[in-house]
Scaffold this active site. Structure first.
Site, mmCIF file in Angstrom:
data_model
loop_
_atom_site.group_PDB
_atom_site.id
_atom_site.type_symbol
_atom_site.label_atom_id
_atom_site.label_comp_id
_atom_site.label_asym_id
_atom_site.label_seq_id
_atom_site.Cartn_x
_atom_site.Cartn_y
_atom_site.Cartn_z
ATOM 1 N N GLU A 11 -68.338 30.330 -16.777
ATOM 2 C CA GLU A 11 -69.591 29.590 -16.669
ATOM 3 C C GLU A 11 -70.406 29.551 -17.951
ATOM 4 O O GLU A 11 -71.049 28.553 -18.222
ATOM 5 C CB GLU A 11 -70.426 30.021 -15.461
ATOM 6 C CG GLU A 11 -70.953 31.415 -15.467
ATOM 7 C CD GLU A 11 -71.801 31.713 -14.218
ATOM 8 O OE1 GLU A 11 -72.398 30.817 -13.638
ATOM 9 O OE2 GLU A 11 -71.870 32.898 -13.857
ATOM 10 N N ARG A 57 -83.006 25.446 -12.828
ATOM 11 C CA ARG A 57 -82.605 24.782 -11.586
ATOM 12 C C ARG A 57 -81.968 23.415 -11.845
ATOM 13 O O ARG A 57 -81.495 22.751 -10.921
ATOM 14 C CB ARG A 57 -83.828 24.583 -10.686
ATOM 15 C CG ARG A 57 -84.528 25.859 -10.337
ATOM 16 C CD ARG A 57 -85.742 25.576 -9.500
ATOM 17 N NE ARG A 57 -85.365 25.057 -8.207
ATOM 18 C CZ ARG A 57 -85.099 25.817 -7.149
ATOM 19 N NH1 ARG A 57 -85.181 27.119 -7.243
ATOM 20 N NH2 ARG A 57 -84.759 25.286 -6.010
ATOM 21 N N GLU A 98 -65.274 38.670 -10.975
ATOM 22 C CA GLU A 98 -66.628 38.442 -11.487
ATOM 23 C C GLU A 98 -66.592 38.247 -13.008
ATOM 24 O O GLU A 98 -67.279 37.370 -13.550
ATOM 25 C CB GLU A 98 -67.540 39.606 -11.075
ATOM 26 C CG GLU A 98 -68.952 39.574 -11.629
ATOM 27 C CD GLU A 98 -69.743 38.308 -11.306
ATOM 28 O OE1 GLU A 98 -69.298 37.490 -10.495
ATOM 29 O OE2 GLU A 98 -70.810 38.137 -11.913
ATOM 30 N N CYS A 121 -82.689 21.108 -8.709
ATOM 31 C CA CYS A 121 -83.888 20.492 -9.234
ATOM 32 C C CYS A 121 -85.063 21.443 -9.042
ATOM 33 O O CYS A 121 -85.050 22.280 -8.150
ATOM 34 C CB CYS A 121 -84.262 19.164 -8.574
ATOM 35 S SG CYS A 121 -82.950 17.962 -8.591
ATOM 36 N N TRP A 130 -81.355 17.989 -11.626
ATOM 37 C CA TRP A 130 -79.907 18.244 -11.669
ATOM 38 C C TRP A 130 -79.307 17.139 -10.813
ATOM 39 O O TRP A 130 -79.436 17.147 -9.591
ATOM 40 C CB TRP A 130 -79.599 19.626 -11.092
ATOM 41 C CG TRP A 130 -78.172 20.037 -11.232
ATOM 42 C CD1 TRP A 130 -77.594 20.661 -12.299
ATOM 43 C CD2 TRP A 130 -77.129 19.866 -10.261
ATOM 44 N NE1 TRP A 130 -76.259 20.879 -12.057
ATOM 45 C CE2 TRP A 130 -75.943 20.399 -10.825
ATOM 46 C CE3 TRP A 130 -77.067 19.318 -8.994
ATOM 47 C CZ2 TRP A 130 -74.725 20.410 -10.141
ATOM 48 C CZ3 TRP A 130 -75.848 19.314 -8.316
ATOM 49 C CH2 TRP A 130 -74.695 19.858 -8.886
ATOM 50 N N LYS A 164 -79.258 27.181 -11.302
ATOM 51 C CA LYS A 164 -79.410 28.535 -10.782
ATOM 52 C C LYS A 164 -79.354 28.565 -9.267
ATOM 53 O O LYS A 164 -78.754 29.439 -8.663
ATOM 54 C CB LYS A 164 -80.747 29.089 -11.280
ATOM 55 C CG LYS A 164 -81.041 30.511 -10.827
ATOM 56 C CD LYS A 164 -80.176 31.493 -11.566
ATOM 57 C CE LYS A 164 -80.466 32.929 -11.190
ATOM 58 N NZ LYS A 164 -79.340 33.792 -11.614
ATOM 59 N N HIS A 189 -45.985 37.145 -9.508
ATOM 60 C CA HIS A 189 -45.613 36.158 -8.493
ATOM 61 C C HIS A 189 -45.954 34.737 -8.940
ATOM 62 O O HIS A 189 -46.068 33.836 -8.113
ATOM 63 C CB HIS A 189 -46.309 36.499 -7.169
ATOM 64 C CG HIS A 189 -45.851 37.817 -6.619
ATOM 65 N ND1 HIS A 189 -44.643 37.992 -6.002
ATOM 66 C CD2 HIS A 189 -46.423 39.046 -6.659
ATOM 67 C CE1 HIS A 189 -44.496 39.256 -5.656
ATOM 68 N NE2 HIS A 189 -45.572 39.927 -6.058
ATOM 69 N N ASN A 198 -86.875 17.683 -4.254
ATOM 70 C CA ASN A 198 -85.730 18.574 -4.455
ATOM 71 C C ASN A 198 -84.960 18.593 -3.150
ATOM 72 O O ASN A 198 -85.533 18.877 -2.103
ATOM 73 C CB ASN A 198 -86.237 19.977 -4.807
ATOM 74 C CG ASN A 198 -85.116 21.000 -4.833
ATOM 75 O OD1 ASN A 198 -83.966 20.657 -5.093
ATOM 76 N ND2 ASN A 198 -85.452 22.254 -4.562
ATOM 77 N N GLY A 199 -83.661 18.286 -3.208
ATOM 78 C CA GLY A 199 -82.852 18.255 -1.992
ATOM 79 C C GLY A 199 -82.053 16.966 -1.952
ATOM 80 O O GLY A 199 -81.884 16.298 -2.975
ATOM 81 N N LYS A 228 -67.919 34.889 -14.995
ATOM 82 C CA LYS A 228 -68.936 34.925 -16.064
ATOM 83 C C LYS A 228 -68.417 34.196 -17.294
ATOM 84 O O LYS A 228 -69.125 33.425 -17.919
ATOM 85 C CB LYS A 228 -69.271 36.370 -16.480
ATOM 86 C CG LYS A 228 -70.171 37.198 -15.617
ATOM 87 C CD LYS A 228 -71.605 36.771 -15.538
ATOM 88 C CE LYS A 228 -71.828 35.742 -14.496
ATOM 89 N NZ LYS A 228 -72.012 36.156 -13.136
#
Ligand code: M6R
Length: 613
Positions: free
Chosen positions: A495, A27, A488, A2, A74, A608, A511, A100-101, A492
């Site tokens: 997401e 955010r 990585e 948020c 969020w 983010k 395997h 926020n939290g 990418k």
């Protein structure tokens, strides 16, 4: 997660608040809202959807107030909806709060407040905040100017969890009260106006003078001054910090998206991260660290702890640090590290990487290492962020503000800085010949130019992305440091393009996962580790034999006709190649997402800054 913003000044608050929220959308962006003080009543406007959906609410045009608070959400507690969006007000509509939290004990507080006659409209944890403030306010018989502040403090004392909150009250139309604990909040000081935000870039166009709050500090913010208090409400002085970032650094600057802009900024961000740390004829310079040969020789291991892409930067540099410093390096995700009672002690150097410096799991993992006697070193991109205030030492990447949710320039800056740190430690230790270190330094100096070479011609990557953007599954494989970068590349792709993908060590495919390879499955292989070329090629052949479409990123002299598609990148030491070979992978994901018509800067379900665990 948020984002929160606030404004108190001479101008109409609502457009300033919306402008700030738009910059904080990274955010969280499932709903938004704002409260302004209109004379002595609070107007509260909220809507489900992105920040711009606030402009669809007709009442937004009627607001004239010059004090306001705002929020982009969020969702954590309660689905995205207008009712669950912030700001939340108490039953009497005297207090309005953005948060926020997470208030972890909100359920107990809700029961307590319900027993005391309060009603709740939303499913959020946040709604207990204004009501608890009201509860304490109504119980306080001292009718002085600090009554509002005392009520906020009393409520905060009851909270377990994390919060950055802004509160306005219809009874105190001259101020905003803010406080924080384990969630970010900065205050920007202007001329007869003040701004509040979850991060600096969102309000950088108004001021470069910032106050950075510590946990449990309170601030009464007026138009022309600010009063700072410690947790016991004793007045304190707070230094102003001048932030040199240029406001335009946080704008798109002609690029279609932040992500593309940030990909293209990498030569510059790496140059800035190198700064004056490396000299060919002198040791690397880390004035912030006072690591002696005795201290480094006493280490039993280095733990690198982080989340997501930042963790991948640790994996990408583990080999370099181990090889040149001769110290074992363990790399771990913070959310696991913090709960598994790791064997670490004063002989362990614990390094925490976080672009935002606000990632809850990474901060908690750092606190754990400190409690076990480790020296802790934070690597962050955000000056004054929470992690930098917890750690014994901090070194900064200088990537500039990273706005796109998918991390790109922060990763390459982190890899670069970790590599320089490794060289610095090897120099202090004298653990490897100066010539090897000199060569590595030259490679790092050349890195921005080599990245520029890749960026100069992206047509091959774009073409391949066009061929495969409709696929459902992909694999990214590599050996050694190429394996680290494959992870990585796979992250990418997931997401931003919503294509399922797996990053795998090439040798591990047989395997199990090779069972998933069928006709036309795309397998992206990174081959830059010169000592492992033949083995890597064999692994690509194994999947090609089973029908895979092979996309190879390499700087080795290999027979290209054996693969479906090859992208060549400049030669570079395998120890720092992840900072270069990642560029085609970033672009690959970017162009696939664009082909699919997706919002690359704000992918679904993500934020983010992950300030909840
Ligand atoms: O701010 P941080 O570096 O601590 O963030 C860590 C991860 O949340 C972050 O890297 C995330 O994985 C990115 N979305 C990846 O692109």
């Amino acid at each position: 997660m948020c984002g929160i913003v606030g404004y108190i000044g001479q101008k109409k608050a609502s457009p300033i608040l919306i402008n700030g929220l738009l910059k904080l959308e990274y955010r969280g962006y499932d709903s938004a809202g704002l409260s302004t003080l209109e004379d002595t009543t609070i107007s509260n406007i909220k809507n489900k959807g992105r920040v711009n959906s606030l402009n669809e609410v007709p009442e937004i045009n009627t607001l004239t107030g010059t004090i306001g608070i705002a929020h982009t959400r969020w969702a954590t507690h309660g689905k995205p909806s207008t009712t669950n969006s912030h700001p939340h007000m108490d039953n009497s509509k005297t207090f309005s709060v953005v948060h926020n939290g997470i208030i972890e004990n909100y359920n107990d507080l809700k029961i307590f407040l319900t027993e005391n006659g309060y009603n709740f409209l939303s499913q959020t944890d946040t709604e207990v905040i204004p009501n608890l403030i009201h509860y304490y306010f109504s119980k306080d018989n001292v009718d002085d100017d600090k009554k509002f502040l005392r009520a906020v403090q009393s409520a905060c004392k009851d909270f377990k969890g994390s919060y950055a909150i802004e509160v306005i009250s219809s009874l105190y139309p001259d101020r905003i009260i803010v406080t924080r604990k384990d969630s970010p909040l900065v205050i920007g000081k202007g001329e007869n106006e003040n701004h509040i935000s979850s991060d600096i870039p969102a309000i950088l166009s108004y001021t470069k003078d910032f106050y950075l709050l510590e946990d449990n500090e309170y601030v009464e913010i007026y138009r022309d001054h600010l009063d700072f208090y410690n947790k016991d409400l004793a007045k304190i002085n707070k230094p102003i910090k001048n932030i040199e970032w240029d406001a335009t650094a946080a704008e798109k600057d002609g690029y279609e998206d932040y992500m593309l802009k940030e990909i293209y900024e990498q030569p510059k961000s790496i140059r800035e991260t190198i700064g004056s740390r490396i000299k060919l004829d002198a040791p690397c310079c880390f004035d912030e660290l006072n690591f002696t040969k005795d201290y480094l020789s006493s280490l039993n291991k280095i733990c690198i702890v982080a989340c997501g892409t930042a963790m991948h930067a640790g994996l990408a540099t583990k080999t370099l640090i181990e090889q040149i410093c001769n110290i074992p390096v363990e790399v771990e995700v913070a959310s696991e590290f913090r709960y598994r009672n790791p064997i670490i002690n004063e002989k362990t150097l614990a390094i925490y990487i976080s672009q935002s410096g606000e990632t809850a799991d990474t901060i908690a993992a750092l606190k754990l290492a400190k409690s076990k006697g480790c020296k802790t070193l934070a690597i962050s991109n955000v000056i004054g962020s929470s992690i930098t205030r917890e750690a014994d030492y901090t070194i900064y990447t200088h990537a500039g503000p990273e706005i796109a949710v998918a991390s790109t320039k922060a990763y390459t800056a982190q890899v670069t800085l970790l590599a320089i740190l490794g060289i610095y430690m090897a120099e202090v230790l004298g653990s490897v010949s100066p010539l090897i270190l000199e060569n590595l330094k030259k490679e790092i100096f050349d890195l921005p130019n080599k990245i520029q070479t890749v960026l100069n011609d992206v047509s091959g990557i774009k073409n391949f992305a066009k061929k495969v953007y409709n696929e459902k599954d992909m694999f990214f494989i590599g050996r050694g440091t190429d394996y680290a970068v494959s992870l990585e590349g796979s992250l990418k792709l997931k997401e931003i393009s919503y294509i399922h993908s797996e990053g795998y060590a090439s040798g591990e495919l047989k395997h199990g996962p090779i069972a998933l390879i069928e006709d036309n499955t795309t397998v992206v292989s990174v081959i830059t580790n010169d000592d492992l070329v033949e083995k890597s090629i064999s692994n690509v052949q194994e999947v090609a034999t089973r029908g895979a479409k092979t996309f190879v990123i390499t700087n080795q002299d290999i027979d290209k006709s054996r693969f479906d598609y090859v992208i060549e990148i400049p030669a570079i030491s395998k120890l720092i190649s992840p900072a270069l070979s990642v560029i085609p992978l970033q672009l690959f994901s970017y162009y696939i997402a664009k082909e699919k018509g997706l919002d690359v800067d704000k992918p679904r379900n993500l934020a983010k800054s992950v300030t909840v665990e």
